[in-house]
Scaffold this motif. Structure first.
Motif, short mmCIF file in Angstrom:
data_model
loop_
_atom_site.label_atom_id
_atom_site.label_comp_id
_atom_site.label_asym_id
_atom_site.label_seq_id
_atom_site.Cartn_x
_atom_site.Cartn_y
_atom_site.Cartn_z
N UNK A 3 0.88 -2.81 -0.51
CA UNK A 3 0.16 -2.17 -1.62
C UNK A 3 -1.14 -1.58 -1.10
N UNK A 4 -1.58 -0.51 -1.78
CA UNK A 4 -2.86 0.11 -1.48
C UNK A 4 -3.40 0.72 -2.75
N UNK A 5 -4.73 0.82 -2.85
CA UNK A 5 -5.36 1.40 -4.04
C UNK A 5 -6.53 2.24 -3.58
N UNK A 6 -6.74 3.41 -4.25
CA UNK A 6 -7.87 4.26 -3.88
C UNK A 6 -8.93 4.26 -4.98
N UNK A 7 -10.01 5.00 -4.76
CA UNK A 7 -11.14 4.99 -5.69
C UNK A 7 -10.81 5.67 -7.01
N UNK A 8 -9.79 6.53 -7.03
CA UNK A 8 -9.40 7.21 -8.26
C UNK A 8 -8.57 6.33 -9.18
N UNK A 9 -8.26 5.13 -8.74
CA UNK A 9 -7.46 4.24 -9.57
C UNK A 9 -5.97 4.46 -9.43
N UNK A 10 -5.53 4.95 -8.26
CA UNK A 10 -4.10 5.09 -7.97
C UNK A 10 -3.68 3.89 -7.14
N UNK A 11 -2.80 3.08 -7.69
CA UNK A 11 -2.26 1.92 -6.98
C UNK A 11 -0.86 2.27 -6.49
N UNK A 12 -0.61 2.01 -5.21
CA UNK A 12 0.69 2.30 -4.59
C UNK A 12 1.35 0.98 -4.22
N UNK A 13 2.62 0.84 -4.56
CA UNK A 13 3.39 -0.34 -4.13
C UNK A 13 4.63 0.15 -3.40
N UNK A 14 4.87 -0.43 -2.23
CA UNK A 14 6.05 -0.08 -1.42
C UNK A 14 6.96 -1.28 -1.28
N UNK A 15 8.27 -1.04 -1.39
CA UNK A 15 9.22 -2.15 -1.47
C UNK A 15 10.27 -2.10 -0.37
N UNK A 16 11.02 -3.19 -0.29
CA UNK A 16 12.07 -3.37 0.71
C UNK A 16 13.19 -2.34 0.58
N UNK A 17 13.40 -1.81 -0.61
CA UNK A 17 14.51 -0.87 -0.81
C UNK A 17 14.09 0.58 -0.58
N UNK A 18 12.88 0.80 -0.07
CA UNK A 18 12.43 2.14 0.26
C UNK A 18 11.75 2.88 -0.88
N UNK A 19 11.57 2.24 -2.03
CA UNK A 19 10.95 2.92 -3.16
C UNK A 19 9.44 2.73 -3.13
N UNK A 20 8.74 3.77 -3.58
CA UNK A 20 7.29 3.74 -3.72
C UNK A 20 6.97 4.02 -5.18
N UNK A 21 6.21 3.15 -5.81
CA UNK A 21 5.77 3.36 -7.18
C UNK A 21 4.27 3.59 -7.18
N UNK A 22 3.83 4.57 -7.97
CA UNK A 22 2.42 4.87 -8.11
C UNK A 22 1.99 4.55 -9.54
N UNK A 23 0.88 3.81 -9.67
CA UNK A 23 0.45 3.27 -10.96
C UNK A 23 -0.98 3.71 -11.25
N UNK A 24 -1.28 3.83 -12.53
CA UNK A 24 -2.66 3.98 -12.98
C UNK A 24 -3.28 2.58 -13.05
N UNK A 25 -4.34 2.37 -12.30
CA UNK A 25 -4.90 1.02 -12.16
C UNK A 25 -5.35 0.44 -13.49
#
Length: 518
Positions: A423-445
């Motif tokens: 997981x990673x998060x930036x100052x704009x409030x974008x949270x990124x989660x990366x998973x075992x199945x190759x999917x990346x989800x982007x979230x509003x913090x």
């Protein structure tokens, strides 16, 4: 002098007989139930209660019993609220003793104070609205005042308030609104902030094994990756070209970190080794020995020369970078410690483990400040918000957000139904989660809204099953997202500059909120 010993034949018994005798002795010992209460003797109980009445209530025994209802003795088992709603034949009766509410000591009774008037139903309801809310009542789920309290004070209220309707008295009682009878508005998710979608910008190949870790140098000129091919590679961030390869580990490199305070690179791997590389000479200058199993992650303290590593031996270790001393061994987890993060404020160290807990550590004492047990699956990823005093943790059951310093739960981010490795998060409030199945989800913090899902194709020649995200990180400009993947590539994503809120509207509905609170 001769001493003679007389030996008697000891009768031998079978094991079954000995066990049976032991059981019998135990049974005989406990057959009498000493904890059982003695049966109540009615005569002695009456004597006891009479003595208690004389000792504790002698001052009020001469006072008359209040007529609470026709043919109803005081202390009967009839519900209290039915008592006050029963019709009473004589609405007023004579007080022969001292008035229940005397105007003062030694004041004689008058014709007016000798008559005690029972409150009417309208007076009871009026008093229910007039009673001020007490703190205890507010704390006890905002329950209405008891009928007994209303009954005591309703006579005075009857003089100052007009009778209210019965329906209103049910809605409002004791000066507080009864929340169970008032229709509540369903909780809704606040409208999320709009974020531009991210798109694949570059694919970098070069490793011969799974890419397990990423670190970006403070100047934002290059970044480092560690992989299953036992090498550490340094890449130019702007062009994506390979600058340098470092060899020295004898197993998978699981963690890399670049110091902001010195020209050092730190790495750890499944060979139990933690190394410090001098980037001016590209050589190992220090080893940190102590872990008993594979070292899975490391992080550098932002303000002091301290390195923290975590391992499959269920510990995290704090190292003095210069002296190589093992300052603390943080023990408490019961399974592999998969991830560790450091920050300048308390708690300065946070760890996530396969025992499904997160621990917040006191760096000075080397002890746990708090243990967060809300997750039900292994915690493999942590992300600290760069501006807020908050944390996100990723597990196969949920992504959870927490506040520091005590680890208070904020909300769940549900929907990424996979094993979250990074997981990673930036100052704009974008949270990124990366998973075992190759999917990346982007979230509003702030709201937990999942505004984008990415599943990039694997490198040509790789199996579809080699689609997995092991690490992800924003560069220091926060305009690039770098991911380390199981198809042996490094992928770089950037925001779509051409996207607008009109071309990519938020597919948001207020009624979709279903947040678990644990």
């Amino acid at each position: 002098m001769s001493v003679y010993f007389i030996f008697q034949d000891v009768q031998k018994h079978s094991v079954h007989t000995l066990v049976f005798r032991s059981l019998k002795r135990t049974h005989d010992m406990f057959v009498a139930d000493h904890a059982k209460p003695v049966s109540l003797d009615e005569t002695s109980h009456k004597v006891k209660m009479a003595a208690k009445l004389r000792a504790d209530y002698s001052a009020v025994l001469h006072m008359p019993v209040l007529k609470e209802g026709k043919d109803r003795p005081l202390g009967s088992n009839m519900p209290a609220n039915q008592n006050y709603l029963q019709p009473v034949d004589d609405p007023e009766y004579l007080i022969t003793g001292t008035h229940a509410y005397p105007s003062g000591p030694g004041v004689a009774l008058t014709a007016d104070t000798q008559i005690h008037r029972n409150p009417s139903e309208g007076g009871v309801h009026a008093m229910a609205l007039a009673l001020p809310p007490s703190q205890a009542r507010l704390d006890a789920s905002r329950t209405a005042a008891s009928v007994g309290d209303i009954h005591k004070l309703a006579v005075g209220a009857e003089r100052s308030h007009a009778p209210h309707s019965h329906a209103m008295s049910l809605l409002e009682g004791g000066g507080t609104k009864n929340s169970s009878l008032i229709a509540r508005k369903a909780p809704t998710m606040p409208k999320p902030q709009w974020h531009a979608p991210w798109k694949l910008f570059r694919v970098i190949s070069g490793h011969l094994g799974w890419v397990r870790s990423i670190a970006v140098e403070p100047g934002n000129q290059w970044f480092v990756t560690g992989a299953g091919d036992r090498t550490i590679k340094i890449w130019d961030l702007a062009s994506g070209k390979l600058k340098l390869s470092l060899t020295g580990h004898i197993s998978t490199v699981r963690g890399v970190a670049v110091s902001t305070r010195s020209p050092y690179l730190f790495s750890c791997g499944e060979d139990k080794q933690v190394k410090c590389w001098d980037l001016e000479y590209n050589k190992v200058i220090r080893h940190y020995h102590g872990h008993l199993s594979a070292v899975y992650d490391l992080d550098l303290h932002p303000t002091i020369d301290v390195l923290v590593t975590c391992s499959r031996d269920a510990t995290a270790r704090v190292w003095d970078i210069r002296s190589k001393a093992n300052v603390h061994t943080l023990s408490g987890h019961t399974n592999t410690v998969a991830t560790v993060r450091c920050q300048a404020a308390e708690p300065q160290i946070i760890t996530g483990s396969h025992d499904s807990t997160i621990r917040l550590w006191d760096l000075i004492a080397g002890k746990t400040r708090a243990t967060l047990t809300n997750h039900k699956k292994s915690v493999r990823a942590l992300a600290l918000h760069p501006r807020q005093y908050t944390l996100a943790s990723g597990s196969a059951d949920n992504i959870k957000q927490w506040t520091f310093p005590d680890g208070n739960f904020i909300q769940n981010l549900s929907g990424h139904n996979a094993i979250i490795n990074a997981m990673a998060v930036n100052s704009d409030g974008v949270l990124v989660s990366g998973a075992d199945n190759g999917t990346i989800h982007l979230w509003d913090w702030r709201t937990g809204y999942n505004f984008q899902r990415i599943h990039a194709a694997v490198q040509p020649g790789s199996l579809d099953s080699e689609s997995g995200i092991f690490a992800c990180m924003f560069d220091h400009s926060e305009s690039r997202l770098i991911t380390a993947e199981a198809d042996k590539t490094i992928k770089v994503y950037k925001e779509d500059d051409t996207a607008t809120e009109e071309s990519h509207p938020i597919n948001w509905k207020p009624e979709i909120l279903k947040r678990k609170r644990f």
